[in-house]
Design an enzyme around this catalytic site. Structure first.
Site, PDB file in Angstrom:
ATOM      1  N   GLY A  46     -63.113   2.783  18.339  1.00 44.43           N
ATOM      2  CA  GLY A  46     -63.527   1.660  17.521  1.00 44.43           C
ATOM      3  C   GLY A  46     -64.795   1.988  16.756  1.00 44.43           C
ATOM      4  O   GLY A  46     -65.536   2.910  17.106  1.00 44.43           O
ATOM      5  N   LEU A  95     -69.915   6.189  19.317  1.00 44.61           N
ATOM      6  CA  LEU A  95     -70.095   7.137  18.216  1.00 44.61           C
ATOM      7  C   LEU A  95     -71.535   7.148  17.705  1.00 44.61           C
ATOM      8  O   LEU A  95     -71.954   8.112  17.078  1.00 44.61           O
ATOM      9  CB  LEU A  95     -69.120   6.805  17.080  1.00 44.61           C
ATOM     10  CG  LEU A  95     -67.639   6.977  17.425  1.00 44.61           C
ATOM     11  CD1 LEU A  95     -66.765   6.422  16.307  1.00 44.61           C
ATOM     12  CD2 LEU A  95     -67.316   8.429  17.713  1.00 44.61           C
ATOM     13  N   HIS A 136     -66.881  -3.860  23.218  1.00 43.23           N
ATOM     14  CA  HIS A 136     -67.874  -2.879  22.760  1.00 43.23           C
ATOM     15  C   HIS A 136     -68.195  -3.092  21.279  1.00 43.23           C
ATOM     16  O   HIS A 136     -69.360  -3.143  20.887  1.00 43.23           O
ATOM     17  CB  HIS A 136     -67.334  -1.460  22.999  1.00 43.23           C
ATOM     18  CG  HIS A 136     -68.239  -0.369  22.562  1.00 43.23           C
ATOM     19  ND1 HIS A 136     -68.923   0.421  23.456  1.00 43.23           N
ATOM     20  CD2 HIS A 136     -68.585   0.087  21.333  1.00 43.23           C
ATOM     21  CE1 HIS A 136     -69.649   1.315  22.787  1.00 43.23           C
ATOM     22  NE2 HIS A 136     -69.452   1.124  21.495  1.00 43.23           N
ATOM     23  N   HIS A 140     -71.631  -4.560  19.159  1.00 43.19           N
ATOM     24  CA  HIS A 140     -72.312  -3.974  17.991  1.00 43.19           C
ATOM     25  C   HIS A 140     -72.646  -5.053  16.959  1.00 43.19           C
ATOM     26  O   HIS A 140     -73.701  -5.004  16.326  1.00 43.19           O
ATOM     27  CB  HIS A 140     -71.442  -2.901  17.323  1.00 43.19           C
ATOM     28  CG  HIS A 140     -71.578  -1.546  17.910  1.00 43.19           C
ATOM     29  ND1 HIS A 140     -72.766  -0.840  17.919  1.00 43.19           N
ATOM     30  CD2 HIS A 140     -70.672  -0.744  18.511  1.00 43.19           C
ATOM     31  CE1 HIS A 140     -72.577   0.331  18.495  1.00 43.19           C
ATOM     32  NE2 HIS A 140     -71.312   0.421  18.875  1.00 43.19           N
TER      33      HIS A 140
END
Length: 181
Positions: A46, A95, A136, A140
């Protein structure tokens, strides 16, 4: 193909609450495509708009995640509901924090309501990895990173690992935030 640079943990945009999407237009369509192409190139599960430096409530997910029967690849203005209190504790990475993976507690099941890039209402119900990914990425959008979900022992290990990373900047050390979910 537009693959953009993914912001790392020291970028302030990752700590801001993202703004709701109000215009379902060509600009949003381009952002969703950029998220998808960048996610595909990075081979992640994602990617949220703030990770590309855009403070809007939209994220892309890999449609091949287990349990994603809708083949949903993005969600705009997500709102999460939890049908039960069951939890999972398993490996998670980000990431924006390259090379760091730690067990992270999440809810096992989630129902996410939101919109497509066209403004059509959509709901995805997921468990396991799909639920973890949706939580998750929604974190963000709330300025929360998975490191904020670590217990003190895990957080200490994580900070040791981060300080050893080539890209770590002591002057931009992350602060710990609490997720509203």
């Amino acid at each position: 193909m537009t693959v953009l640079t993914i912001r790392t943990v020291d970028d302030p945009v990752l700590r801001r609450v993202a703004d709701p999407v109000t215009d379902f237009d060509a600009e949003l369509d381009r952002l969703v495509r950029d998220l998808g192409e960048t996610l595909e190139q990075a081979r992640g599960a994602g990617l949220a708009a703030p990770q590309l430096g855009v403070s809007l409530r939209v994220f892309a997910i890999n449609p091949d995640l287990p349990g994603n029967e809708l083949r949903l690849d993005h969600l705009v203005n997500p709102v999460l509901e939890f049908p039960d209190a069951e939890e999972q504790d398993g490996p998670e990475g980000c990431l924006s924090i390259p090379g760091v993976y730690l067990d992270t507690k999440r809810r096992m099941n989630v129902a996410a309501k939101g919109y497509t890039k066209l403004g059509d209402p959509v709901q995805v119900v997921g468990s396991g990895l799909l639920a973890r990914c949706i939580q998750h990425e929604t974190d963000h959008l709330d300025g929360v990173l998975f490191i904020d979900r670590q217990d003190p022992e895990r957080r200490a290990r994580l900070l040791t690992t981060l300080r050893a990373a080539d890209w770590w900047d002591d002057a931009a050390a992350p602060t710990v935030r609490v997720s509203p979910h």
